[in-house]
Design a protein around this motif. Structure first.
Motif, mmCIF file in Angstrom:
data_model
loop_
_atom_site.group_PDB
_atom_site.id
_atom_site.type_symbol
_atom_site.label_atom_id
_atom_site.label_comp_id
_atom_site.label_asym_id
_atom_site.label_seq_id
_atom_site.Cartn_x
_atom_site.Cartn_y
_atom_site.Cartn_z
ATOM 1 N N ARG A 157 0.839 -1.198 0.000
ATOM 2 C CA ARG A 157 0.000 0.000 0.000
ATOM 3 C C ARG A 157 0.875 1.250 0.000
ATOM 4 N NH1 ARG A 157 -3.997 -0.343 4.842
ATOM 5 N NH2 ARG A 157 -4.301 1.785 4.125
ATOM 6 N N ASP A 167 0.199 4.283 0.639
ATOM 7 C CA ASP A 167 -0.058 5.229 1.730
ATOM 8 C C ASP A 167 0.643 4.804 3.022
ATOM 9 O OD1 ASP A 167 -1.820 3.020 1.790
ATOM 10 O OD2 ASP A 167 -3.192 4.091 3.099
ATOM 11 N N ALA A 210 5.500 6.040 3.453
ATOM 12 C CA ALA A 210 5.990 7.417 3.499
ATOM 13 C C ALA A 210 6.787 7.628 4.767
ATOM 14 C CB ALA A 210 4.826 8.389 3.423
ATOM 15 N N ASP A 267 5.987 6.087 8.264
ATOM 16 C CA ASP A 267 4.566 5.735 8.293
ATOM 17 C C ASP A 267 4.412 4.290 7.858
ATOM 18 O OD1 ASP A 267 4.108 8.378 8.892
ATOM 19 O OD2 ASP A 267 3.673 8.927 6.828
#
Length: 86
Positions: free
Chosen positions: A25, A27, A30, A67
């Motif tokens: 993924r 997202d 990061a 993240d």
């Protein structure tokens, strides 16, 4: 499965959770990192090895805020050599 030269998709299980691979993924990939990176260069100017340069650099992270499920970096070493022939 191949039937008479024709590709037939294999049956898929729709009950499987597609988020079992969170690293796929975008997202969750990061973050921010600040490194200290001292380095050394050694350049040979004369002789048979004229134009040859050796380099070494060490990177050490002083700040990491990532993240998602990512591995933090402990340290990195970069070694290299270059030759300028003109």
């Amino acid at each position: 499965m191949i039937v008479r030269g024709t590709s037939v998709p294999a049956p898929c299980d729709t009950t499987l959770n597609q988020s079992l691979v969170p690293t796929a993924r975008p997202d969750l990939r990061a973050g921010q990192r600040v490194d200290i990176a001292p380095g050394l260069n050694f350049h040979i100017r004369d002789g048979a090895l004229s134009g040859l340069r050796f380099a070494a650099e060490g990177l050490y992270p002083v700040y990491q805020s990532l993240d998602g499920p990512q591995l933090k970096r402990k340290w990195t070493v970069i070694l290299g050599t270059q030759w300028a022939f003109f």
